[in-house]
Design a protein around this motif. Sequence first.
Motif, PDB file in Angstrom:
ATOM      1  N   GLY A 183       0.820  -1.202   0.000  1.00 59.42           N
ATOM      2  CA  GLY A 183       0.000   0.000   0.000  1.00 59.42           C
ATOM      3  C   GLY A 183       0.849   1.245   0.000  1.00 59.42           C
ATOM      4  N   ILE A 184       0.194   2.399   0.143  1.00 57.81           N
ATOM      5  CA  ILE A 184       0.959   3.650   0.077  1.00 57.81           C
ATOM      6  C   ILE A 184       1.842   3.838   1.306  1.00 57.81           C
ATOM      7  N   THR A 185       1.514   3.159   2.411  1.00 53.22           N
ATOM      8  CA  THR A 185       2.359   3.257   3.609  1.00 53.22           C
ATOM      9  C   THR A 185       3.744   2.693   3.331  1.00 53.22           C
ATOM     10  N   GLU A 186       3.778   1.525   2.685  1.00 58.76           N
ATOM     11  CA  GLU A 186       5.064   0.900   2.358  1.00 58.76           C
ATOM     12  C   GLU A 186       5.823   1.722   1.319  1.00 58.76           C
ATOM     13  N   VAL A 187       5.093   2.249   0.347  1.00 56.74           N
ATOM     14  CA  VAL A 187       5.743   3.078  -0.675  1.00 56.74           C
ATOM     15  C   VAL A 187       6.346   4.326  -0.042  1.00 56.74           C
ATOM     16  N   ALA A 188       5.593   4.966   0.873  1.00 56.55           N
ATOM     17  CA  ALA A 188       6.074   6.175   1.541  1.00 56.55           C
ATOM     18  C   ALA A 188       7.345   5.889   2.328  1.00 56.55           C
ATOM     19  N   ALA A 189       7.371   4.735   3.023  1.00 57.86           N
ATOM     20  CA  ALA A 189       8.558   4.379   3.812  1.00 57.86           C
ATOM     21  C   ALA A 189       9.762   4.140   2.906  1.00 57.86           C
ATOM     22  N   ARG A 190       9.552   3.444   1.784  1.00 63.53           N
ATOM     23  CA  ARG A 190      10.665   3.156   0.869  1.00 63.53           C
ATOM     24  C   ARG A 190      11.204   4.443   0.246  1.00 63.53           C
ATOM     25  N   ALA A 191      10.300   5.374  -0.128  1.00 67.22           N
ATOM     26  CA  ALA A 191      10.740   6.612  -0.782  1.00 67.22           C
ATOM     27  C   ALA A 191      11.142   7.695   0.218  1.00 67.22           C
ATOM     28  N   MET A 230       7.540   2.569  -6.017  1.00 67.58           N
ATOM     29  CA  MET A 230       6.384   1.766  -6.429  1.00 67.58           C
ATOM     30  C   MET A 230       6.811   0.613  -7.316  1.00 67.58           C
ATOM     31  N   ALA A 231       7.770   0.892  -8.230  1.00 67.29           N
ATOM     32  CA  ALA A 231       8.248  -0.153  -9.140  1.00 67.29           C
ATOM     33  C   ALA A 231       9.008  -1.232  -8.367  1.00 67.29           C
ATOM     34  N   GLU A 259       0.719  -2.012  -7.197  1.00 64.25           N
ATOM     35  CA  GLU A 259      -0.215  -2.056  -8.320  1.00 64.25           C
ATOM     36  C   GLU A 259      -1.090  -0.811  -8.302  1.00 64.25           C
ATOM     37  N   ARG A 260      -0.837   0.036  -9.249  1.00 63.43           N
ATOM     38  CA  ARG A 260      -1.568   1.298  -9.340  1.00 63.43           C
ATOM     39  C   ARG A 260      -2.949   1.039  -9.922  1.00 63.43           C
ATOM     40  N   SER A 261      -3.950   1.484  -9.244  1.00 66.33           N
ATOM     41  CA  SER A 261      -5.314   1.282  -9.740  1.00 66.33           C
ATOM     42  C   SER A 261      -5.528   2.068 -11.027  1.00 66.33           C
ATOM     43  N   THR A 262      -6.252   1.454 -11.968  1.00 65.92           N
ATOM     44  CA  THR A 262      -6.553   2.177 -13.202  1.00 65.92           C
ATOM     45  C   THR A 262      -7.705   3.151 -13.013  1.00 65.92           C
TER      46      THR A 262
END
Length: 331
Positions: free
Chosen positions: A4-12, A41-42, A47-50
């Motif tokens: 989710g965006i929480t994991e993405v935020a932590a990685r970035a 994200m990559a 998985e980005r919602s369409t």
Amino acid sequence: MKIGITEVAARADVSEATVSRVINRRSGVSAKTREAVERAMAELGYERSTRGQIVAVITPWLSNPFFADVAELIEAALAPHGLKGVLCPALPGGIQEREFVTALADHGVAGVVFLSASNTIENADPETYNVLAARRIPFVGVNGGFEGHDAPVFSTDDHLAAELAVEHLFSLGHRRVGMAAGPVGNRPADRRVEGFLAALERRGVEDPDQWVVRQYYTIEGGQSATSTLLRQDVTAIVAASDFMALGAIRGVRREGLSVPGDVSVVGYDGSMIMEFVDPPLTTVRQPVDRLAKEVARSVVALVSNREVPPGELLFSPELVVRASTAPPRSA
């Protein structure tokens, strides 16, 4: 584990709000930060919602190479911004168009491009645009605007297009020039007729309206209009589309005449395939690349909640001279 965006935020190493802005293409994020979020994200396989990434391109004329070209270029220009162009073929102003738009609005479409659809028709049912406006879904038009809505419109200068065609034919020596025009109430057709009549008036032609025949934007329409114009002994025909020009050539030949030996023909749109018809067609080319890029630029800005100048932006066409025009036989 679902990413989710929480994991993405932590990685970035950014806030969740920043990740959300990147995902939804909102403004206020630097290019460096946006790149870091996209990379995270990559790497994580997010998985980005369409949902909210679809841009509908509504057009009735995919069988016409010009509209297919424009739609393809718009789609290509949107892709780098995470937007996906979806073609929706529908007759202009019909119930199918309204149903397309309503269904897409229900599924979270990001924006809509009306590519010579109901936006080209005078007094079109405004319900389609009202649905989008009520849901704050941005929309833009190509070659036609929206009554009651101040949405961006990108159009070819039809008055200039007619002037270019008439000037070319008059410079060759033609004086009996007719126009195979599109139907009444179609905005681009009406504009081209206005430009054609003005061009004839500037050259001292009396009663220029007699040289205009209105028909459908089809090969058959061009052939029918040409049959009428030939009875008026025209030596040249300005067609309102390349398809109508092909019909004009067929109409000339069915009368036992030749193009350009007896009658010169000028088209309009400028699809590349017209270079390979017989004879290669002289045409006024719409600036497809520039139109598509500006449409995409506008859509991306509107989806990102950035302001876009309202009103209509006109693009200049160019005359492409090929073998379907020549001096009149009398010259």
